[in-house]
Every structure is written in C-alpha cells, then in structure tokens.
Design a protein around this motif. Structure first.
Motif, PDB file in Angstrom:
ATOM      1  N   PHE A 197     -10.485  61.429 -57.953  1.00 13.86           N
ATOM      2  CA  PHE A 197      -9.038  61.259 -57.903  1.00 13.86           C
ATOM      3  C   PHE A 197      -8.334  62.609 -58.058  1.00 13.86           C
ATOM      4  O   PHE A 197      -7.316  62.858 -57.409  1.00 13.86           O
ATOM      5  N   ILE A 198      -8.888  63.468 -58.906  1.00 18.79           N
ATOM      6  CA  ILE A 198      -8.336  64.822 -59.057  1.00 18.79           C
ATOM      7  C   ILE A 198      -8.423  65.565 -57.734  1.00 18.79           C
ATOM      8  O   ILE A 198      -7.479  66.283 -57.337  1.00 18.79           O
ATOM      9  N   LEU A 199      -9.531  65.405 -57.019  1.00 15.76           N
ATOM     10  CA  LEU A 199      -9.690  66.039 -55.706  1.00 15.76           C
ATOM     11  C   LEU A 199      -8.643  65.530 -54.726  1.00 15.76           C
ATOM     12  O   LEU A 199      -8.042  66.321 -53.974  1.00 15.76           O
ATOM     13  N   ARG A 214      -4.031  52.875 -59.709  1.00 18.92           N
ATOM     14  CA  ARG A 214      -5.438  53.145 -59.380  1.00 18.92           C
ATOM     15  C   ARG A 214      -6.280  51.881 -59.490  1.00 18.92           C
ATOM     16  O   ARG A 214      -7.067  51.562 -58.592  1.00 18.92           O
ATOM     17  N   GLN A 215      -6.123  51.147 -60.585  1.00 20.99           N
ATOM     18  CA  GLN A 215      -6.907  49.924 -60.756  1.00 20.99           C
ATOM     19  C   GLN A 215      -6.520  48.876 -59.722  1.00 20.99           C
ATOM     20  O   GLN A 215      -7.390  48.186 -59.178  1.00 20.99           O
ATOM     21  N   CYS A 261     -15.406  53.742 -55.173  1.00 20.46           N
ATOM     22  CA  CYS A 261     -14.136  53.360 -55.813  1.00 20.46           C
ATOM     23  C   CYS A 261     -14.085  53.852 -57.255  1.00 20.46           C
ATOM     24  O   CYS A 261     -13.041  54.309 -57.731  1.00 20.46           O
ATOM     25  N   SER A 262     -15.217  53.753 -57.943  1.00 18.93           N
ATOM     26  CA  SER A 262     -15.279  54.207 -59.331  1.00 18.93           C
ATOM     27  C   SER A 262     -15.078  55.710 -59.434  1.00 18.93           C
ATOM     28  O   SER A 262     -14.366  56.195 -60.319  1.00 18.93           O
ATOM     29  N   TYR A 263     -15.683  56.459 -58.532  1.00 19.45           N
ATOM     30  CA  TYR A 263     -15.600  57.920 -58.576  1.00 19.45           C
ATOM     31  C   TYR A 263     -14.201  58.421 -58.210  1.00 19.45           C
ATOM     32  O   TYR A 263     -13.670  59.342 -58.838  1.00 19.45           O
ATOM     33  N   TYR A 321     -13.030  54.205 -63.173  1.00 20.69           N
ATOM     34  CA  TYR A 321     -14.399  53.996 -63.627  1.00 20.69           C
ATOM     35  C   TYR A 321     -14.726  52.531 -63.898  1.00 20.69           C
ATOM     36  O   TYR A 321     -15.865  52.090 -63.748  1.00 20.69           O
ATOM     37  N   THR A 322     -13.715  51.761 -64.319  1.00 22.71           N
ATOM     38  CA  THR A 322     -13.986  50.361 -64.655  1.00 22.71           C
ATOM     39  C   THR A 322     -14.406  49.541 -63.436  1.00 22.71           C
ATOM     40  O   THR A 322     -14.888  48.410 -63.590  1.00 22.71           O
ATOM     41  N   ALA A 323     -14.262  50.099 -62.238  1.00 21.40           N
ATOM     42  CA  ALA A 323     -14.692  49.389 -61.030  1.00 21.40           C
ATOM     43  C   ALA A 323     -16.176  49.064 -61.063  1.00 21.40           C
ATOM     44  O   ALA A 323     -16.641  48.150 -60.365  1.00 21.40           O
ATOM     45  N   LEU A 324     -16.938  49.783 -61.882  1.00 15.13           N
ATOM     46  CA  LEU A 324     -18.381  49.553 -61.955  1.00 15.13           C
ATOM     47  C   LEU A 324     -18.735  48.139 -62.399  1.00 15.13           C
ATOM     48  O   LEU A 324     -19.818  47.641 -62.073  1.00 15.13           O
ATOM     49  N   ILE A 325     -17.818  47.480 -63.138  1.00 13.39           N
ATOM     50  CA  ILE A 325     -18.119  46.108 -63.570  1.00 13.39           C
ATOM     51  C   ILE A 325     -18.183  45.154 -62.374  1.00 13.39           C
ATOM     52  O   ILE A 325     -18.771  44.076 -62.479  1.00 13.39           O
ATOM     53  N   LEU A 326     -17.604  45.558 -61.246  1.00 16.32           N
ATOM     54  CA  LEU A 326     -17.617  44.702 -60.065  1.00 16.32           C
ATOM     55  C   LEU A 326     -19.002  44.584 -59.452  1.00 16.32           C
ATOM     56  O   LEU A 326     -19.243  43.693 -58.630  1.00 16.32           O
TER      57      LEU A 326
END
Length: 351
Positions: free
Chosen positions: A70-72, A134-135, A165-167, A171-176
């Motif tokens: 996201f910073i990128l 973002r979420q 999506c997580s990167y 980060y919470t996207a990993l639960i998907l």
C-alpha cells in the motif's frame, strides 16, 4: 445530508419498482447506472469519513501503513502531485471497491435492485466504504471477484489473490483463506458443537485475560465497546437465514454456491455469539472488524430468499417490509451518527 437523501430516494424507488420490470436487461442498466452514481459520490468526496484526512496525511508523508504494498501504491499516486494524486487515489479505490460490489450483486442476487438498496442503506456496507477504505476494498474484491475461485476449486489462484490483497491493502485479508474450505457440507452436529464451543470458551477467555497482565485493557473505556441493536439484529437475521436454509433445502441437493453461502452465514452466527459474549471488552472491536468480511452476504441472501416465496403477494409484502426496515435503519444511522462519523455534511472536490 441532502445528497444522502437523494441517493436513498433513488435506490428505494429502484427497489420498489423492480418487480414490474419485464426485461432483465433493463434491471442491469439501472443497476449499472446507480453504481456509476455511487462511484462518483464516493470517489469525488472531500473530507467525508473519519479517516479521510488521516489517509491524506499518511498519503503525503508515505507513513502510517503497515502494508508495504500500500505504501508503494501511495508513492506511485503521489508522483502525480500531492493534490491530484490523492484525489485520483481516492477515486480509484472507490471505483474498484464498488465494481466488486456491483459484480457481487449482479452475479449472485435474484433481485439486484433490492440488493443495491440494502447495500446503500446498511451502515456496514456502502457507508463503511467511505471510511474503512482498505478493508472494504478487500471485502468487495473478495465477494465480487474471488468467490468463483472457491466454487470452482482453484486453491492456488485464490490463495495468491488473497495474499496479494493482504500485501497491498490489509493484512487481515489472510483470514479469508479459511473461507475456501467452506464449500463443503457440515453436519448439524458439527455446527452445534461449534456454537457450544464458542459459548463455553468465551467466559474462560475473559477470565484468563482478567487474571493476566492484559487485565488493564478491560478497565479502559477507550477499548471497551457494547453490543449495539444492529449487532443483535444481524445475529437474529443469521439464525433466521440458517433456519430458512434448513427448511428450503432439507432432503434436496444443494449447489456448491448454496453450501458456501450457508456456511458463511454460519460463520456470522459464530461472530454474533462472540460479539455478545465479549460485550464490554476490547475483544468485541476486533471481532466486529473481522465480521465485516462475511456480513455483506445478506445483501444477496435476503432478496434470494424473498424470491423463493411461491406467492407473488408474499414476495411483495416481504420486499416492501425490508425496504421500510432498511430505510428506517439508514435514517436513524445518518441522523444520529452522521456527524459523529464525519459522513455529514457531504463535501466534494468539485464543489
């Protein structure tokens, strides 16, 4: 507040008149037109949502985010200029998010304009895209674009998409990743055991926290949240939907899509129970944010079950009852929390 009322009138009119459209193509055109309006409303906003100015500060400084991807992205958009870059950044985020919502509704809803209305009115859906950008982007990319990968059993593609999506976004996207394994039938015994486990273990978890070094957080009001009326409503809705699945599909074959949606609804029951069990603790905030990933399933499940009613008169009664209910939910939310959450007054970059 006037722009919100205009959108309410338009979306409610579409939902009310939908049963009288003869051609599916007309419904698709109306749905697409409404989403274009929502993209413009969201993408051209200025200082709407509590996090808007925070995101602008982080965007200009290149700090404030944990996700390196996201910073990128902010650096790329910032190269266009501080003002133009940020405005373009907000517009693109809004467009991608709402494109995912459009695909989700058009692909899976049997009454797309009613789904559109529910999406607009309920605070955790469209309104949240103005704040938790973002979420919310991850949520609707998942629902609109990645669900077919689960149904068609493309595990590697799905996992890579979730990791991306997580990167880049949250980060919470990993639960998907866990959602991938919900396209199979689970017996009632397993599901009831899960509910019992959550119910029994929750007080134990609270007791362990109270007797640990983290007990101080339970006493700080800033971290504590109570269960809201809407959270009780969502739990009741998830239970009703579960009973409807049992009634409608008992002894009948279910498609992978139906099984997946039924299991996502079951996850919402577990979230609802945990939210109630952890009321007045900081844990409720974490659970509530995680539940945002699965709660939008009702955007399509409510219209789909209404469409399954055999009598047209019953379908109309339930449709208009839900239109009234969600209109009231929207009006209460926007009048009581609109200023608090910085959704009103609405400002745009063009006026």
């Amino acid at each position: 507040m006037f722009p919100y009322f205009c959108l309410l009138i338009v979306t409610s009119f579409c939902a009310i008149t939908e049963p009288f459209y003869k051609k599916q193509k007309s419904i698709k055109c109306i749905l697409l037109s409404c989403f274009i309006v929502l993209v413009l409303f969201s993408g051209l906003r200025y200082d709407v949502g509590m996090d808007y100015l925070s995101y602008k500060t982080w965007f200009l400084s290149g700090r404030g985010f944990s996700e390196q991807g996201f910073i990128l992205l902010t650096r790329i958009f910032r190269s266009l200029g501080p003002t133009i870059g940020f405005n373009f950044f907000v517009f693109i985020i809004a467009a991608v998010t709402l494109y995912g919502a459009y695909r989700f509704i058009y692909k899976y809803s049997s009454a797309p304009l009613l789904s559109l209305f529910i999406f607009f009115c309920f605070g955790q859906y469209f309104i949240s895209t103005l704040n938790l950008i973002r979420q919310e982007l991850v949520i609707y990319v998942f629902l609109g674009c990645l669900l077919p990968l689960i149904i068609e059993r493309h595990f590697i593609k799905y996992t890579l998409c979730i990791a991306t999506c997580s990167y880049f976004f949250h980060y919470t996207a990993l639960i998907l990743i866990g959602i991938y394994f919900l396209d199979r039938h689970f017996s009632a015994i397993i599901k009831l055991s899960g509910i019992a486990l959550i119910t029994i273990s929750s007080p134990i978890i609270i007791y362990l926290i109270e007797n640990s070094d983290y007990a101080v957080y339970l006493k700080l009001d800033i971290f504590v949240a109570k269960v809201t009326v809407l959270q009780y409503y969502l739990l009741a809705l998830s239970v009703i939907i579960a009973l409807l699945y049992f009634k409608c599909f008992q002894g009948k074959p279910m498609t992978k899509k139906d099984i997946l949606f039924e299991n996502i609804n079951y996850i919402n029951i577990l979230f609802g129970i945990m939210i109630i069990m952890f009321s007045n603790t900081p844990i409720i905030q974490v659970i509530s944010r995680l539940s945002y990933y699965t709660m939008p399933i009702y955007i399509i499940l409510i219209p789909n079950f209404i469409s399954r009613l055999s009598l047209r008169s019953n379908r109309l009664i339930f449709r208009y009852a839900f239109i009234l209910l969600y209109t009231l939910i929207f009006l209460v939310a926007i009048t009581t929390n609109g200023k608090l959450q910085h959704y009103v007054p609405y400002h745009s970059i063009i006026f």
